[in-house]
Design an enzyme around this catalytic site. Structure first.
Site, short mmCIF file in Angstrom:
data_model
loop_
_atom_site.label_atom_id
_atom_site.label_comp_id
_atom_site.label_asym_id
_atom_site.label_seq_id
_atom_site.Cartn_x
_atom_site.Cartn_y
_atom_site.Cartn_z
N TYR A 143 0.58 -1.32 -0.63
CA TYR A 143 0.06 0.26 0.23
C TYR A 143 0.79 1.19 0.26
CZ TYR A 143 -3.99 -2.72 1.12
OH TYR A 143 -4.88 -3.87 0.70
N LYS A 193 2.87 -15.38 3.07
CA LYS A 193 3.02 -16.53 1.77
C LYS A 193 4.28 -16.58 1.71
CE LYS A 193 0.41 -18.37 -1.52
NZ LYS A 193 -0.45 -19.68 -1.50
N ASP A 225 -3.18 -18.33 2.51
CA ASP A 225 -4.60 -18.95 2.18
C ASP A 225 -5.14 -19.73 2.98
OD1 ASP A 225 -1.93 -20.04 1.57
OD2 ASP A 225 -3.25 -21.01 -0.54
N ASP A 249 -5.42 -6.04 5.99
CA ASP A 249 -6.64 -5.47 5.10
C ASP A 249 -7.36 -6.61 4.97
OD1 ASP A 249 -8.10 -3.56 4.89
OD2 ASP A 249 -7.03 -3.40 2.72
N ASP A 253 -11.35 -7.62 7.94
CA ASP A 253 -12.56 -8.10 7.76
C ASP A 253 -13.30 -8.97 7.86
OD1 ASP A 253 -12.60 -4.89 7.30
OD2 ASP A 253 -12.92 -5.00 5.27
#
Ligand code: NAD
Length: 359
Positions: A143, A193, A225, A249, A253
């Site tokens: 980001y 990852k 994942d 992020d 959620d």
């Protein structure tokens, strides 16, 4: 003891929910013998209306002169994407987090006992309990990396976003996670990852080094994942989950959805020196603003986090959380969490009941 708090009431339902959170702080002060003073700070759409900028000059300095910052929410259709950047509320949110050096975002996702029916997962899964803390790196990674968009000779336009992490950035967020785990159930799950990304391999090596420094905390690596799956399969297995910005992020959620309503979830953003910033995870809800319909609990629980993490007042924080649970146990609900057939109460009444319970 006196604590000074910067109050950013913001837009939409922000002023309503912050008002109730301040009442709760005052109730805590009366019960435990603390005093709180407040510095009103203008930020967001209301600041654009007042002074032409969503992030007025001197905002960060005002906040830095306080012990903590409480934010309601900012934004709304009036200050949409057609407005120049300096008038948009989102610009102000990014700016304040950056200026205060808030690199760690803490989002607890806890299923409150009285709200078990709001959990969208299987009953057996909810009954095991959900009480996890997402620790998301907030100021690095993709980001904040370099962005490019360019024409290629044979493939049309191409775009690229660079993802970079330094050992320093990983170590400071990792330490936060281990320290938090020591205050909780002493388990850290580090999400990456590493089977694909170089940044994740560096992340993992730093986390392994830290894990040796905290032998009393159980540690595990988990691929992102797999973590996304485990959060809906068996969220009760998690205590502290630490991860980089973009994974955090998305996963935070997902984690909040398994607990039911966004009107119940608080968050904290903290750095090393500046005051921490505490806010509900929801936005300014312009659809219900000014109607005494907003659920103030997420902001009230943000105050509990402030008491716990900025002021180290664990007993006071526990008391606020217990008061919220007691009022929910008694069956009181705002409209967003009311089961069919239950008469909802308003923002003010929910705040009053929690203060009364606390007293
Ligand atoms: P939102 O969270 O404001 O609202 C989503 C839905 O949830 C709405 O139906 C709303 O009524 C409901 N809701 C939210 N909080 C509630 C509460 N406390 N009690 C009862 N119901 C609640 O998200 P959105 O609609 O996508 O965004 C609205 C505005 O908020 C936008 O301008 C957005 O940019 C801004 N926003 C700000 C923040 C922040 O200040 N940190 C975060 C997210 C969105």
């Amino acid at each position: 003891m006196n604590y000074k708090i910067a109050l950013i009431r913001g837009d939409g339902i922000g002023p309503e929910v912050v008002g109730e959170a301040v009442n709760v702080l005052e109730a805590v002060g009366r019960k435990f013998g603390h005093s709180f003073t407040y510095e009103e700070v203008l930020l967001g759409g209301c600041a654009t209306d007042a002074v032409g900028k969503s992030y007025p000059d001197g905002t960060a300095e005002k906040c830095k002169a306080c012990d903590a910052v409480l934010l309601g929410a900012v934004g709304g259709p009036k200050w949409g994407s057609d407005k120049p950047a300096e008038q948009r509320p989102e610009t102000a949110l990014l700016a304040i987090r950056k200026d205060l050096g808030l690199y760690a975002n803490l989002r607890p996702a806890a299923l409150r006992p009285a709200m078990a029916d709001a959990c969208p997962l299987k009953k057996e899964t909810a009954e095991k309990g959900i009480d996890l803390m997402m620790v998301r790196e907030l100021t690095g990674g993709i980001y904040f990396g370099q962005r490019e968009k360019y024409e290629t000779p044979d493939r049309g336009m191409e775009a690229a976003d660079r993802m970079a992490y330094s050992e320093m950035e990983i170590e400071r967020i990792g330490r936060r996670a281990f320290e938090l785990a020591r205050l909780r159930r002493k388990k850290v799950s580090s999400v990456d990852k590493a089977n694909v990304l170089e940044t994740s391999r560096l992340w993992r090596s730093v986390m392994h080094r830290l894990a040796e420094e905290y032998p009393d905390v159980a540690y595990e690596d988990m691929l992102v994942d797999n973590c996304a799956m485990q959060l809906v399969r068996d969220p009760g297995q998690f205590d502290v989950v630490v991860t980089e910005n973009m994974f955090g992020d998305i996963l935070s959620d997902e984690a909040s959805m398994v607990t039911g309503s966004i009107g119940l979830l608080p968050s904290a953003s903290i750095g090393d020196t500046a005051p921490g910033l505490y806010e509900p995870i929801h936005g300014s809800a312009p659809d219900i603003a000014g109607q005494d319909k907003a659920n103030p609990i997420a902001t009230i629980l943000s105050v509990a986090m402030m008491l716990r993490y900025s002021f180290h007042l664990a007993e006071e924080a526990d008391a606020v959380e217990r008061a919220v649970d007691a009022v929910l146990d008694q069956g009181w609900r705002t409209a967003d969490i009311a089961e069919p057939g239950v008469t909802a109460i308003g923002t003010k009444e929910m705040g009053r009941l929690i203060c009364q319970q606390l007293a």
